[in-house]
Design an enzyme around this catalytic site. Structure first.
Site, short mmCIF file in Angstrom:
data_model
loop_
_atom_site.label_atom_id
_atom_site.label_comp_id
_atom_site.label_asym_id
_atom_site.label_seq_id
_atom_site.Cartn_x
_atom_site.Cartn_y
_atom_site.Cartn_z
CG HIS A 433 75.86 97.34 35.29
ND1 HIS A 433 75.68 97.32 33.84
CD2 HIS A 433 74.82 97.02 35.97
CE1 HIS A 433 74.41 96.99 34.09
NE2 HIS A 433 74.13 96.40 35.09
CB SER A 435 83.48 96.49 37.08
OG SER A 435 83.43 97.11 36.18
CG HIS A 575 90.84 78.67 10.24
ND1 HIS A 575 90.99 77.78 8.96
CD2 HIS A 575 92.17 78.88 10.83
CE1 HIS A 575 92.53 77.25 9.00
NE2 HIS A 575 93.21 77.96 10.00
CB SER A 577 95.08 82.88 13.05
OG SER A 577 96.00 82.90 14.01
#
Length: 892
Positions: A433, A435, A575, A577
């Site tokens: 595509h 863009s 988690h 970070s």
């Protein structure tokens, strides 16, 4: 008049009264209102207050970007004396700085009753069909509908029997009506940048046509009847799909240019190939037709297109092609990528920080490339090759092409190389595509899929950093990404001024899921330099956790279990970070880490302000990284002079800053990059942060020089600027960076004291042309100047003035359109008064600028002059057409 009375109430609601109209120039029955943002409102007010004069208007210019255009159109059919009407878009710009199409989609049916209308310009609008009323304009000679959305012309288009100029470039026309051959007096036909696949034989009936432009279409052949165009001077057929051309084109007696570049011609007739006016570059001349069994993926057999700097589109067919832009960008469309002929549009844009969102530690290496049409899916991947600035000072990083989907930016799989001959760096990517695209340098990114069974992820920058995912860590496979930013002991000591402070590489982990891991993930980081498990003082070791923006750094040492080996520290989290190991005697380490993190993102730069030696009013401003200052000044020293570079300051990648001229020096305020009187910049460390601008002064410089200055100020910038940068600011503006001196010397007299003042200008008496071909007097030039309006810049460029000259004229007379026009026109006339072809050049420039109405006026004046000259010589028996016998009789 009943309809006019019916409009009165609507106008009263719109006009909000009729204020003083002194600003309007309603001289010589002309209204140039496209130069105003509220031109239609002013027209409505003028119509309400001075209706009788408006009804006599002959020349009218409006902007179709005006929100009141609809109401204004209702009045136009009543301007029975109208000769020239211009309703153009392009006066507003989008967020990337490109012109926006106007809102015009139709015209009132009654406009077909304008019997006097000879010139109609509807360029840069949203027309999908040609308004039917146009076919009833019996006097129409010039019609411009370029940059619209027309897909077809009416079958009876040929009824415009007086048409001499027609331009429909950059539409979506697929075919032409046969009646186009009935335009017997047509001289100039421009159908470039459409989707034409077929040209009717009737085009060969345009016997008066001197210029025909069919470039940028999908033509595979052209009719033999074009050889009937004996008046044709220029034929443009480049950027089509031509496989053959008639040999008879070479015999056209007046042809001076035949452009066949970027087609599919494998052979051309010898008569054409040897003609000096033929252009054939970009054709596969001499190559054999590939057999069906040939490898279709072979790029060497593809058609090649070389596009000049002024072109912005090309056509792709199912055969594929290679395209090379003037800026160095390459495209490779393999066979079958497009099933039907497709028009591709492209442009390169200056990066706007509001649209180009860089991540921390990203570095921009190119301008923004936009490819249209958006959303079209190719059958095979299209390759894009983008040149980019050399990242020689960037280590342990990688270069990627980044694309914008309309909502967010994402990185493409990218391959980079350096050209052997040019040494230029090029980034390759493949897309389905089109863009927006740009090239960035980012921290090296390692990623992996984490299945239910778990896995192991290493850093390619520092193999000592690894993350272990145990079995059962997730219920569904998720993607994890790792980036590492090394921090040297020297950098840390310079920023913190603490020789005993040490830190590990910065580790950033992210994932594509919002859910925490079901089991702890094990992370291994190397201990800070000089620290081992043997000499480790655990009270001085801190594990910091930062948010994704690096704004807050929390000490989580007490919240996790740290394990140590001789070289590594190991801990577990659920988690992701930023994670950072610090070894220091400081107690509040979070604030220090924040300052160091921000300083690692900053660049040390200097500002320069130089004036051109031959033209001190032209000022060059640039923000240069510290290590590039000396090479940049060495390149500029022959043409510029100025003060030493500023003191060193620090800036973020993508930070906005402003330049303000002070101390009696100013710039034009209506520039698109001017905000509150200050010139706007955006700092990108590997791009040219440079602008050249003409400055002026309100101080009278006839008797004295002006000693002013230019000051630089911060603009939009991420929060929490480092304390050192804040301390270096001073003055009333807390965002002040540096100030550099600018001096404008005393003005030298530009013109002598000569008669004939023109709106504040004084020029020596001048006449353009000669007695035989006809003169243009000073009075004629004044009449021409009054009609130019907002087109004066385009006309000036077509007359041969440089962009810098045009910009300077605009700055010198900012806010005064009349003086801008007079300065441009009379300066050009003064410089070219001795040129015998100057009048023809003026006529050509008017036509190329879309001002056929002015060109017609000049030709009328010249023809009148010729008639007077012939009459004068006839009276004394010197007419060239007189026979010897007649002369002898006259002498008797």
């Amino acid at each position: 008049m009943a309809e006019l009375l019916g409009l009165r109430d609507k106008l009263k609601e719109r006009a909000l009264g009729a204020p003083a109209l002194a600003a309007f120039c309603l001289a010589d029955n002309r209204l140039n209102l496209d130069v105003y943002l509220d031109g239609c409102r002013r027209f409505l007010q003028l119509f309400e207050g001075r209706r009788g004069e408006v009804l006599q208007v002959e020349f009218l210019r409006l902007s179709s970007n005006d929100r009141l255009l609809g109401t204004t159109l209702d009045i136009l059919p009543h301007l029975k004396h109208l000769k020239s009407l211009v309703i153009k878009g392009g006066h507003a710009r989008d967020e990337f700085g490109s012109c926006q199409h106007g809102s015009l989609t139709s015209l009132p049916a009654d406009m077909g009753n304008l019997r006097c209308l000879t010139h109609l310009d509807l360029t840069f609008n949203s027309l999908s069909t040609l308004p039917s009323c146009i076919l009833h304009l019996s006097s129409l000679r010039v019609l411009l509908v370029s940059h619209n959305r027309l897909v077809a012309l009416p079958e009876d288009f040929g009824c415009l029997s007086k048409l001499t100029f027609f331009s429909a470039m950059k539409n979506q026309l697929k075919d032409l009506p046969r009646s186009i051959g009935d335009l017997a007096v047509l001289q100039d036909l421009d159908l470039s940048e459409n989707a034409l696949e077929f040209i009717p034989e009737e085009v060969g009936n345009l016997h008066n046509c001197t210029e025909l432009d069919l470039s940028g279409n999908c033509l595979s052949s052209i009719p033999d009847s074009l050889a009937n165009l004996k008046c044709l001077r220029r034929l443009h057929l480049h950027s089509n799909l031509l496989v053959t051309v008639p040999a008879s084109l070479a015999s056209l007696p007046n042809l001076s240019r035949l452009d066949l570049q970027n087609n599919c011609l494998r052979a051309v007739p010898p008569e054409i190939q040897t003609s000096p006016f033929v252009r054939l570059r970009g054709n596969p001349l001499g190559e054999t037709e590939p057999s069906p069994q040939a490898d279709e993926s072979s790029g060497g057999r593809l058609r090649r297109l070389f596009l000049a700097s002024g072109e912005d589109s090309f056509t792709v067919t199912s055969e594929g092609c290679k395209v090379i832009l003037a800026c160095g960008i390459h495209f490779y469309f393999p066979p079958g990528a497009a099933s039907d002929p497709l028009q591709i549009y492209f442009r390169t844009l200056t990066p706007d920080p509001q649209c180009v969102k860089l991540q921390h530690h990203d570095v921009l290496l190119s301008r923004v490339l936009e490819l249209q049409p958006h959303g079209v899916k190719f059958q095979q991947e299209v390759q894009i090759l983008m040149p980019y600035a050399s990242p020689q000072t960037l280590h342990q990083r990688e270069v990627v092409v980044r694309t914008f989907s309309g909502q967010s930016w994402s990185d493409l799989r990218t391959r980079v190389e350096q050209k052997r001959k040019s040494k230029k760096h090029v980034a390759h990517c493949s897309v389905l595509h089109f863009s927006w695209f740009l090239v960035v340098s980012r921290l090296v990114q390692n990623e992996c899929k984490v299945p239910i069974e778990g896995t192991l992820l290493f850093s390619s920058v520092d193999p000592n950093i690894k993350v272990t995912f145990p079995p059962g860590v997730t219920e569904q496979t998720r993607t994890v990404k790792m980036q590492v930013l090394p921090v040297s002991a020297e950098e840390l000591e310079e920023i913190t001024a603490d020789a005993g402070c040490r830190a590990s590489p910065l580790l950033c982990l992210s994932q594509d899921s919002l859910m925490d891991f079901l089991r702890p993930v094990r992370i291994q980081l190397p201990l800070p330099p000089g620290v081992t498990g043997i000499n480790l003082d655990q009270s001085r070791l801190h594990l910091l956790h930062g948010d994704l923006q690096g704004q807050t750094w929390d000490d989580i040492t007490s919240q996790v279990v740290l394990e140590f080996t001789h070289l590594y520290a190991v801990f577990e989290v659920t988690h992701f970070s930023w994670y950072w190991l610090w070894y220091t005697t400081k107690t509040y380490i979070g604030g220090i880490a924040k300052k160091v993190y921000e300083r690692l993102r900053m660049y040390q730069v200097n500002f320069i302000a130089l004036q051109r030696k031959k033209d001190p009013e032209q000022v060059l401003l640039q923000c240069v990284p510290k290590h590039k200052v000396d090479p940049v000044l060495k390149k500029l020293q022959d043409r510029y002079r100025g003060p030493e570079p500023s003191d060193m300051v620090e800036m973020f990648e993508g930070e906005q800053f402003f330049a303000a001229f002070e101390g009696g020096i100013s710039i034009v305020m209506d520039r698109p990059d001017c905000v509150d009187g200050r010139l706007s910049f955006t700092f990108y460390s590997h791009l040219k942060n440079m602008k050249e601008i003409y400055v002026t002064s309100s101080v009278d410089r006839k008797d004295q020089a002006v000693k002013g200055q230019v000051s630089f100020y911060r603009g939009a910038v991420p929060e929490s600027i480092p304390e050192e940068a804040s301390r270096r600011r001073r003055g009333p503006d807390s965002l002040w960076l540096v100030t550099l001196p600018i001096k404008l010397p005393r003005l030298k007299p530009r013109w002598g004291e000569n008669p004939g003042a023109l709106n504040g200008f004084s020029f020596p008496p001048l006449n353009l042309g000669n007695a035989e071909t006809g003169y243009l007097t000073q009075a004629n030039l004044l009449s021409i100047a009054r009609r130019m309006g907002a087109d004066w810049q385009t006309i000036g460029l077509n007359l041969g003035l440089t962009y810098q000259q045009i910009e300077r004229i605009g700055y010198n007379h900012r806010g005064d359109l009349d003086k801008q026009i007079l300065d441009m026109l009379f300066s050009w006339a003064q410089q070219n008064s001795e040129d015998p072809d100057c009048v023809s050049k003026l006529i050509t420039a008017m036509k190329e600028s879309g001002r056929q109405d002015i060109a017609d006026e000049v030709e009328t004046i010249i023809e009148l002059g010729r008639q007077k000259y012939r009459e004068s010589i006839r009276r004394v028996g010197l007419e060239q057409d007189s026979s010897t016998e007649d002369s002898a009789i006259a002498m008797v």
